[in-house]
Design a protein around this motif. Structure first.
Motif, PDB file in Angstrom:
ATOM      1  N   ALA A  88       5.717  -4.019   3.020  1.00  0.00           N
ATOM      2  CA  ALA A  88       6.524  -3.288   2.036  1.00  0.00           C
ATOM      3  C   ALA A  88       6.917  -1.929   2.610  1.00  0.00           C
ATOM      4  CB  ALA A  88       5.747  -3.103   0.748  1.00  0.00           C
ATOM      5  N   ARG A  89       7.863  -1.320   1.959  1.00  0.00           N
ATOM      6  CA  ARG A  89       8.346  -0.022   2.416  1.00  0.00           C
ATOM      7  C   ARG A  89       7.287   1.058   2.208  1.00  0.00           C
ATOM      8  NH1 ARG A  89      14.397   1.760   1.121  1.00  0.00           N
ATOM      9  NH2 ARG A  89      14.663   2.865   3.079  1.00  0.00           N
ATOM     10  N   GLN A  90       6.590   1.034   1.076  1.00  0.00           N
ATOM     11  CA  GLN A  90       5.511   1.962   0.775  1.00  0.00           C
ATOM     12  C   GLN A  90       4.284   1.174   0.303  1.00  0.00           C
ATOM     13  OE1 GLN A  90       7.330   4.507  -2.125  1.00  0.00           O
ATOM     14  NE2 GLN A  90       8.005   5.951  -0.547  1.00  0.00           N
ATOM     15  N   PRO A  91       3.456   0.738   1.236  1.00  0.00           N
ATOM     16  CA  PRO A  91       2.345  -0.141   0.851  1.00  0.00           C
ATOM     17  C   PRO A  91       1.295   0.548  -0.017  1.00  0.00           C
ATOM     18  CG  PRO A  91       2.253   0.361   3.187  1.00  0.00           C
ATOM     19  CD  PRO A  91       3.530   0.917   2.683  1.00  0.00           C
ATOM     20  N   LEU A  92       1.044   1.848   0.179  1.00  0.00           N
ATOM     21  CA  LEU A  92       0.039   2.506  -0.646  1.00  0.00           C
ATOM     22  C   LEU A  92       0.514   2.702  -2.084  1.00  0.00           C
ATOM     23  CD1 LEU A  92      -1.625   5.116   1.698  1.00  0.00           C
ATOM     24  CD2 LEU A  92      -2.519   2.950   0.867  1.00  0.00           C
ATOM     25  N   LEU A  93       1.793   2.820  -2.269  1.00  0.00           N
ATOM     26  CA  LEU A  93       2.317   2.893  -3.631  1.00  0.00           C
ATOM     27  C   LEU A  93       2.050   1.582  -4.362  1.00  0.00           C
ATOM     28  CD1 LEU A  93       3.888   4.586  -5.671  1.00  0.00           C
ATOM     29  CD2 LEU A  93       5.969   3.534  -4.794  1.00  0.00           C
ATOM     30  N   ARG A  94       2.237   0.492  -3.668  1.00  0.00           N
ATOM     31  CA  ARG A  94       1.912  -0.810  -4.268  1.00  0.00           C
ATOM     32  C   ARG A  94       0.409  -0.953  -4.480  1.00  0.00           C
ATOM     33  NH1 ARG A  94       5.689  -5.608  -1.911  1.00  0.00           N
ATOM     34  NH2 ARG A  94       7.660  -4.729  -2.651  1.00  0.00           N
ATOM     35  N   GLY A  95      -0.387  -0.413  -3.559  1.00  0.00           N
ATOM     36  CA  GLY A  95      -1.841  -0.446  -3.723  1.00  0.00           C
ATOM     37  C   GLY A  95      -2.282   0.336  -4.951  1.00  0.00           C
ATOM     38  N   ASN A  96      -1.690   1.508  -5.153  1.00  0.00           N
ATOM     39  CA  ASN A  96      -2.004   2.296  -6.343  1.00  0.00           C
ATOM     40  C   ASN A  96      -1.565   1.583  -7.614  1.00  0.00           C
ATOM     41  OD1 ASN A  96      -3.248   4.460  -5.092  1.00  0.00           O
ATOM     42  ND2 ASN A  96      -1.305   5.497  -4.730  1.00  0.00           N
ATOM     43  N   ALA A  97      -0.389   0.972  -7.576  1.00  0.00           N
ATOM     44  CA  ALA A  97       0.101   0.247  -8.742  1.00  0.00           C
ATOM     45  C   ALA A  97      -0.819  -0.934  -9.063  1.00  0.00           C
ATOM     46  CB  ALA A  97       1.530  -0.232  -8.501  1.00  0.00           C
TER      47      ALA A  97
END
Length: 100
Positions: free
Chosen positions: A56-65
């Motif tokens: 993904a473009r921002q994997p940690l954002l998805r991790g937080n979500a």
């Protein structure tokens, strides 16, 4: 603001987990164990979820979500269990008072 919510949720989850497996000596001991457990579990979950979405473009954002979507129902179900357990105790106390 979102970071403070994440921190509070992580500490609450740490409290749920550490109370389940450990008996505390003092309030300070419980607070420290809660913070350490919560931050450790939440960071593991976030980074492993980020690893799953590495393309993904921002994997940690998805991790937080994913952390938020996984933990908010867990906290809600724990609060429901606590509410129903308390209401059951109150019901038993009332019925014992009527009998006695």
């Amino acid at each position: 603001m979102l970071a403070l919510i994440y921190l509070a949720l992580a500490i609450y989850v740490g409290d749920l987990l550490s109370r389940r497996f450990y008996r505390f000596v003092s309030v300070a001991h419980r607070a420290i164990a809660t913070v350490i457990t919560g931050l450790l579990i939440s960071s593991w979950f976030t980074y492993l979820a980020g690893l799953l979405s590495a393309r993904a473009r921002q994997p940690l954002l998805r991790g937080n979500a994913l952390f938020f979507t996984a933990e908010i129902p867990a906290v809600g179900s724990n609060e429901q269990q606590r509410f129903f357990a308390q209401s059951r105790r109150n019901t038993h106390n009332v019925s014992e008072q009527r009998i006695g």
